[in-house]
Every structure is written in C-alpha cells, then in structure tokens.
Scaffold this active site. Structure first.
Site, PDB file in Angstrom:
ATOM      1  N   THR A  77     -69.648  -9.118  -4.668  1.00 10.44           N
ATOM      2  CA  THR A  77     -69.158  -8.140  -3.677  1.00 10.44           C
ATOM      3  C   THR A  77     -68.367  -8.854  -2.577  1.00 10.44           C
ATOM      4  OG1 THR A  77     -71.347  -8.231  -2.663  1.00 10.44           O
ATOM      5  CG2 THR A  77     -70.865  -6.314  -4.022  1.00 10.44           C
TER       6      THR A  77
ATOM      7  N   LYS B 274     -64.847  -7.818  -0.345  1.00  8.58           N
ATOM      8  CA  LYS B 274     -64.690  -7.934   1.119  1.00  8.58           C
ATOM      9  C   LYS B 274     -63.422  -8.712   1.463  1.00  8.58           C
ATOM     10  CE  LYS B 274     -69.663  -7.768   1.338  1.00  8.58           C
ATOM     11  NZ  LYS B 274     -70.885  -8.560   1.253  1.00  8.58           N
TER      12      LYS B 274
ATOM     13  N   LYS C  70     -70.862 -18.056  -0.550  1.00  9.41           N
ATOM     14  CA  LYS C  70     -71.812 -17.349  -1.419  1.00  9.41           C
ATOM     15  C   LYS C  70     -72.991 -18.290  -1.615  1.00  9.41           C
ATOM     16  CE  LYS C  70     -68.419 -16.965  -4.406  1.00  9.41           C
ATOM     17  NZ  LYS C  70     -68.463 -15.568  -4.705  1.00  9.41           N
ATOM     18  N   ARG C  71     -74.070 -17.806  -2.253  1.00  9.97           N
ATOM     19  CA  ARG C  71     -75.183 -18.710  -2.521  1.00  9.97           C
ATOM     20  C   ARG C  71     -74.698 -19.903  -3.339  1.00  9.97           C
ATOM     21  NH1 ARG C  71     -80.555 -17.136  -0.943  1.00  9.97           N
ATOM     22  NH2 ARG C  71     -81.221 -18.977  -2.064  1.00  9.97           N
TER      23      ARG C  71
ATOM     24  N   LYS D  74     -71.802 -20.446  -9.962  1.00  7.83           N
ATOM     25  CA  LYS D  74     -70.712 -20.045  -9.051  1.00  7.83           C
ATOM     26  C   LYS D  74     -69.672 -21.158  -8.893  1.00  7.83           C
ATOM     27  CE  LYS D  74     -73.688 -16.793  -6.504  1.00  7.83           C
ATOM     28  NZ  LYS D  74     -73.043 -15.477  -6.625  1.00  7.83           N
TER      29      LYS D  74
ATOM     30  N   HIS E 201     -79.037  -6.547 -12.482  1.00  8.16           N
ATOM     31  CA  HIS E 201     -78.152  -7.332 -11.608  1.00  8.16           C
ATOM     32  C   HIS E 201     -77.761  -8.699 -12.148  1.00  8.16           C
ATOM     33  CE1 HIS E 201     -77.717  -5.035  -7.856  1.00  8.16           C
ATOM     34  NE2 HIS E 201     -78.881  -4.509  -8.179  1.00  8.16           N
TER      35      HIS E 201
END
Length: 843
Positions: A677, A681, A569-570, A575, A378
């Site tokens: 993911t 969405k 998101k986290r 990110k 992952h």
C-alpha cells in the site's frame, strides 16, 4: 518545520480544508482556554507544550462526542447490518490532525492556535503515534476504518489495546536497537474506557459431555475491558467505533494461593492474566508459535463475539420484541471480516457459542457461521502461515480443539465423497496437519469456515486460487474473490500533502476527496504549463521541508535538488532492500571511477524496522548504515550521492517522507508481495515508481500505462521457470563485473573496515541461499535506474509523468476497496447521506 505564515498570508490562504468562520475560531479559542485551565495542575502556573496539545485534543474531541452518540443512536434505531472488522493490528498513527481534517475543523483550529501565539504543527508533533501494528496489514485496517465511516457503514473495528505497540527503533553504531513503545505514558485523549461492558474470557479447563450438552468447566477467567476510540467519517457526521480490549485479572484471580496465606503472591500473579494485552508481537510476515500469542488471538475473538451477540440480541427491530432469541437472521445482521488468520478462532468460537450456549443445532450453527464470516488472506509466504500445535490447543482451548476436529471430519467426508480414493488430496486439504508435531492449519480453517475468501491484489488473488488454496478453489470456486487494497485519501493526500491537494482542488474541485476516481480529470492538464510548474513547485517545497526535518532530527545535511529515492517498508529479504544496496554501491563505484563525469545527484533513503529476532533483516540495516558511512564521507562523491537510513520509520514519518519522494522503490521478487500500500501512497503523492510486476504494482502499471512507471525484472512465470531450472547466484556473480565488484567489496570489509567479516552471513545468503533471487534482477534493475536518471534530467517530462500517475491513482482509494467489500462480501450498500449534526434536531 514550515516557516510560519505571515498574518496577511494566513488571511489569503484558501485551501481544501475550508475557510475558518470567525465564530468557529472564537469557539475553538474559548474551548481551548477552558480545557487548558482544567489541564493545569493547581501548583503549576506555566503550561508545557504537552498541556497545550492535550487542551487542543480535548477541544477537538468535544466536536466528536455529540456526533459519536448520535451515530450510535442512528444505528440502534435503523438497525442496519453491522460490519465487524477483526484485526490483531490497527496501525493508527496520530489522531489529532486526522480528526480535524475529517470534521472540517483544521483551519479554525489553525487560526485559533495562531491567535493564541502557538504553532499548530508543533502541537501535532507532540502526539505519540498509536503504533498498534507492524506494517501493511495494520495500516490497511486503519485506512478501512476511515473509509467505512466515510461511506456511512455501521462498522466496528475490534482489536487489542496493546500497552506497548511496535517498538521504537534506535540506530546505535549502525545496528538496530529496540526500545519499548510506552505510548500511553501521558494518557490517551482519544479513548474512552467502558468498564460497564467488561466481559469474561475463559482459558484452560476441561470439557464435560453431559445430557444437557457440552460444558467447558474449571477454566481460568481473564476479564476483557473495552476502550473505545471514535472514528470520524469525512464531513458526514458519522463517527464509528474502534473497540480495543485490555486484559484485567478478576479480583479472585488465584485466590487459592491467598487462602493458603500467600496473599502477596496471588496479587502479583494478576500480571499473568494482564500480560495478554501487554505487547504487540513485532513480527511481520512471520509466524511465531508462542502460547501468549495464541492467548491474544483467542482473547480478542472471545470478547468480541460476546459483544457482537449482545448487540445482535438487544438491537431494536420491532417495538414488541426487544430481544432477539432466534439466530436465523444472524448472518443478515452481522458480517465478520477476518483480517488474515489471526482472528481465525472466531469460527470455532462462534460454533461453540451457538451450539453449547445457545443450543442451536450443529448443522444450522455451521451454516450461520459460514454465512457470517469472511476471510482476507494477506500473504503467500509459507513462513507466515499460522500452524498451531494441537498440544497447545489441547491445554489452552480444549473445547475449540474438539470443534475443529469435528469440523475437519465433516469437511474431509465431503471432499472424500467428491474425490473418492484421493488420499493425497485429503491430506493436502485437512485442517489438521499430521507429522511429528500435529498442527492446526489456520488458513484452511478460515477457508472452510467462511463464505468469501479474498486476496488483496489481482495477481495475489490469482496466486491464492492457482497455488496456495488450489484444492479449495477447485472445490468451491464461487468463494474466491479479489479486493485490491487501497489507502484513505484523507490521511494520505489531504492531511500529509495539503499543497498538492490545494492545486488539485483549484483545477477539478474538491469531490476527489471522497471520490478519488475524479483525479482522472487531471489528464486534461498534463500539458498545461502552469499546472506542470505548480506540481513541480509543491514537490520542491515538500523536499525542502523534509530536508530541513532531517537536518533538525538526524543532523544530516542533504541536497534538496537531488533525486529523493525512497524505499520505506518493513525490512525483509523478500522486499529486497539488498537490491537497493547493490545499486547504491554500483553508483558509488561509477562515481569513484569517473569523478569528473556529470551524475544525476541522488539521496537514497531506506527506512523500516526489522523484527527483533530476524537476524538477516538486522544485518541488512547494518549494511545500509555501513554503506552510508563510507559514501557520505567520501570527498570524491560530495553531493552526488548520499545514503540515509531513516530511523524509526512509522506512520507520522511516512506522512513527511512520502510527499517529498521523487522515486518510490517497490522491488520485491515477483509473486511475493501480496499487494503493498506504500506503492499507492507514493503514486498519489507524485513520486514515480521503480518496481517489479508484483502485488498492486501490476494494477498501477495498468492504470497509468506501463511506460509511466519504471518496470523491470522477472515476472511471476519467469521466477517459476527459474525455480524449475534451479537458481544459481554464482552465474550472475561471474558474468556481471559490477555485481561482482559490489559483492567483493561487501565481502572484503570495504564497508566494515573495523570488522572485515561483518557481512559474511549476508554474502553467504546472497550467493548460496537466496530464495528471493536478488542477483537475477540486478542487471535489469541497474539498467532501469539508468532510465530513471535520464528522465530526471528532463524536469518537464518527469513532471508530466508525475501528473499522469496522480491522475491514474484513483482506483487505489480504500473507499473503492470498501465499497467492493460492502457489496460483494457483506451484502450492504454504502450510504452517501450525512447524519444530521448534533446541533440540529433528529428526523
């Protein structure tokens, strides 16, 4: 909350959730009243909203139980190959609405609850999220369970029933404060304790080599108590099981202390055993080598493998032979999927059981183990890879350490034979890493112990083959596969965006719910004016509803006509929420510089949790809230720009914000996000993506056409070239005036006037230690955001792109992902045949 529908509107409303039959409604009402009667305590005549929620949950659960029992009977009689999905995280969110959707009960329940003078949405809001995961990995596991049931696979999810899930996030004076998530305090109507299947798990002790074989003795025992949660497929009467283990101390735990007279101490010490399932480690993409975490990993593996072997042995597979004793057929009947390295101990544990307990020959046991296990990788971030100290194994799992050493020796002998004299290759490929602290590389253990290794998006799987596991790929290229992630269309379209699901169904029918590729048919309607209007209207209704929610929950008033620009998101440096912050500051400075100019109004929403020990992530949250504080209170800005931090982002909040988003930010440095993911969405819910060519963004751009996303910035090869050359943030700072102004403002305390040095760590990191090269993509990002503004000013053209994105999102269904796992890794075929419902006789 949506305005309640009038009586007439309710009767007219036709939706993909089905028209409620009068009999169904009457039955739901009757069942609800019965449950309510038994829920109420004798001395309390007035029901609370929570009583109503529990009565409804039990009513819906009644419809599950018969199907659940029948599904398990069906598997017992047909004896299919069983799939075991092992994960330390299952981020399930709420269950009530999802169950109603999958059983086709939602309209009947809605009508029945309405007739009783209650509001279904208000009851749904009472349910606690089951937050037994950190982010993408745990939520993926939840989507996979839904798809496996919908595809009729005999599948089981196995994990830990954490007493406290992912913490609740409070924002106090702009800082994240963690609160324990006591999600079980009112009970959980969706689980069933199964004490009859309680199992012992061993820790510590020592290993004895005897004439009869190896024995692991003098161990400390913890009991694993299973709790089962039903997982319904979509309208196919299949109900699979998620089994989560809870740790319990045996009654004789530390009895020697009792014998010395300290009975109280012995009973209190039971907590030491029971702590194993107390709390989810709140780290996402970061390895923390704590002994308790290793205990959790072995606990779930040891209990699960005993359960798998019990089920394998007792399966009906011929009337004369009720018990299997030969393990030859084990890999034909059992598939174990390791969700990342957290359940990696399945490999040595299965070897231990086969060799020490079942007396299978070592080489045969190794073949069985490899054919049974498969591993999903992952992440490629080095700090996320699990590398356990050998000393910890020696103490906690001495037999497993021996097995790992033996497996590693076998593996290295094989490599040495193929590459004689290549000592460096042996060092790189060893499961044991030498050094000051000897460590076990769990990813290497997974690769050598599995028959299949997969990444979770094409670009990620390529990086896995060409970089992370390059040596292993050269050794066994046939092992490596790609399985691009997906999301379940039931929760992430039907449940969270019923308005959009309805207008899609009107145009192309309902089969897209279980075959998302059907959305391609919407390409015929890209220029259909009525459909363009309908899509825009649904989006606007979702935005109004979310704006009302924000006002009610957070006391924030936002402009529902503004662009809803969302990054949820986290919180993590890779990110790049900081890139988003720099854009917000740049926009603010432009507005301040020219307040009379017309700007496209934006509401920038950023949400996500920071791991409690991750200093920089917490600083990023403080920076976002501080920027919002200045911008939102500046009278020159007014409605043109707002920056909102969405507190306590979780599954149930995602279900509200994603359908309302116009723009989805997926801006990680190329080569760092394995898949993502959330990006999928947003796409299926009609938001346009601004993003880098990273993770599944690459395949989204391929499906919809790159011109229908806002793609910017470095590609993987550009990042590698910049690494070779050496990234120098100061060059960008010196040459880009708007970037310099933004950094100077952060640095000088413009956004933190009461504490001017507040963000020195953030600025220092960006200028001198930024692994994720925020400045290198700044110019391209700002320019791309200008293109977003241009398109947003043309609502028709924007909505046409939205429709194209929705139409091209079919690939990103977890049904497609699971079908690929089933055929290419597990060797089973999905079944479209529904199990007969409980009220019909079995075949």
């Amino acid at each position: 909350m949506a305005a309640p529908l009038s009586d007439g509107d309710r009767r007219k409303q036709i939706s993909v959730r089905g028209i409620a039959g009068l009999g169904d409604v009457a039955e739901v009402r009757k069942s609800f009243n019965r449950h309510l009667h038994f829920t109420l305590v004798k001395d309390r005549n007035v029901a609370t909203p929570r009583d109503y929620y529990f009565a409804l949950a039990h009513t819906v659960r009644d419809h599950l139980v018969g199907r659940w029992i029948r599904t398990q009977q069906h598997y017992y009689e047909r004896d299919p190959k069983r799939i075991y999905y092992l994960s330390l995280e299952f981020y399930m969110g709420r269950t009530l609405q999802n169950t109603m959707v999958n059983l086709g009960l939602q309209n009947a329940c809605d009508e029945a609850i309405y007739q009783l003078g209650l509001d279904l949405e208000e009851l749904e809001e009472i349910e606690e999220d089951a937050g037994l995961g950190n982010g993408g990995l745990g939520r993926l596991a939840a989507c996979f369970l839904d798809s496996m049931a919908t595809l009729g696979l005999a599948a089981y999810g196995y994990g830990i029933r954490y007493e406290f899930g992912i913490f609740n996030q409070k924002i106090v004076d702009g800082w994240q404060v963690e609160e324990a998530d006591d999600w079980l305090r009112y009970g959980n109507p969706w689980e069933k304790a199964r004490p009859e299947y309680m199992l012992p798990v061993h820790f510590y002790g020592r290993v004895e080599h005897t004439a009869d074989g190896v024995k692991w003795i003098d161990t400390q025992i913890v009991l694993a108590m299973p709790y089962d949660t039903p997982v319904p497929g979509y309208k196919n009467n299949t109900v699979n099981t998620m089994r989560l283990w809870s740790a319990k101390a045996p009654n004789d735990f530390n009895l020697q202390e009792f014998n010395m007279g300290d009975y109280i101490e012995a009973v209190l010490d039971r907590n030491l055993a029971e702590n194993i399932s107390r709390v989810l480690y709140p780290n996402d993409n970061f390895f923390e080598g704590k002994e308790l975490r290793l205990k959790q990993e072995y606990f779930v593996v040891a209990a699960t493998l005993q359960d798998i072997i019990r089920r394998f042995k007792s399966s009906k597979f011929g009337c004369r032979d009720p018990v299997r004793t030969c393990f030859e057929t084990f890999p034909d009947k059992v598939a174990i999927q390791l969700n990342d390295t957290h359940p990696a101990l399945s490999i040595p544990e299965l070897m231990r059981i086969l060799v020490d307990v079942e007396k299978v020959d070592w080489d045969k046991a190794w073949e069985i183990t490899k054919r049974t296990c498969a591993y999903t990788n992952h992440t490629v971030l080095p700090e996320a890879l699990e590398r356990w100290p050998v000393s910890m194994f020696e103490k906690l799992l001495p037999r497993h350490l021996e097995i790992i050493y033996a497996l590693n020796q076998m593996h290295l002998d094989h490599v040495a034979a193929l590459y004689p004299g290549d000592i460096d290759r042996l060092r790189r490929m060893s499961v044991i890493e030498e050094g000051d602290c000897k460590r076990i590389n769990m990813a290497h253990l997974c690769v050598i112990g599995s028959h299949a290794v997969n990444g979770v998006a094409r670009i990620h799987s390529d990086i896995v083959k060409n970089s992370v596991f390059k040596d292993f790929y050269e050794l066994e290229p046939e092992k490596f596969q790609n399985k691009t992630n997906g999301i379940t269309p039931r929760r992430w379209l039907l449940l969270c965006n019923p308005g959009l699901a309805d207008i899609i169904a009107e145009k192309i029918g309902e089969s897209f719910i279980t075959d998302l590729s059907q959305l391609k048919k919407l390409l015929d309607f890209i220029d259909n004016e009525a459909f363009i209007r309908d899509v825009a209207k649904v989006k606007q209704e979702n935005k109004l509803k979310f704006a009302a929610y924000l006002e009610e929950q957070y006391k924030v008033k936002i402009n529902p006509m503004s662009m809803f620009d969302v990054q949820v998101k986290r919180i993590h440096e890779y990110k790049r929420q900081l890139l988003n912050c720099l854009h917000a500051i740049t926009l603010y400075n432009r507005i301040r510089c020219n307040p009379s100019k017309s700007f496209v109004p934006r509401t920038i929403m950023i949400g996500g949790k920071a791991a409690p020990g991750y200093h920089m992530a917490k600083m990023i949250i403080k920076l976002i809230t501080s920027i919002g504080e200045v911008i939102n209170n500046d009278p020159y800005v007014g409605d043109k720009l707002k920056v909102i931090f969405l507190e306590n982002y979780r599954v149930s909040l995602a279900e509200k914000v994603i359908p309302a988003a116009d723009l989805s930010q997926q801006i990680s440095t190329a080569g760092t996000e394995a898949s993502g993911t959330g990006n999928m969405k947003f796409m299926v819910n009609g938001a346009l993506t601004i993003g880098t060519m990273d993770g599944a963004n690459v395949e989204m751009a391929e499906e919809a056409g790159e011109e229908n996303l806002f793609i910017f910035g470095m590609r993987v090869e550009d990042v590698e070239a910049l690494d070779q050359k050496g990234y120098n943030a100061r060059e960008y700072y010196e040459s880009l005036p708007e970037l310099r102004q933004a950094i100077d403002q952060i640095s000088s305390g413009f956004f933190s006037p009461r504490d001017p040095g507040c963000f020195r760590d953030v600025v220092n990191m960006l200028m001198y230690h930024d692994r994720f090269k925020v400045f290198a993509d700044y110019e391209a990002y700002i320019k791309c955001q200008g293109q977003v503004d241009q398109l947003f000013m043309d609502p028709r053209e924007w909505t046409r792109k939205v429709i194209r994105n929705i139409a091209c999102s079919g690939k990103f269904s977890s049904d497609r992902t699971i079908t690929e796992y089933a055929r290419e890794i597990w060797g089973v075929e999905p079944s479209a045949t529904a199990i007969p419902p409980p009220n019909l006789p079995r075949n």
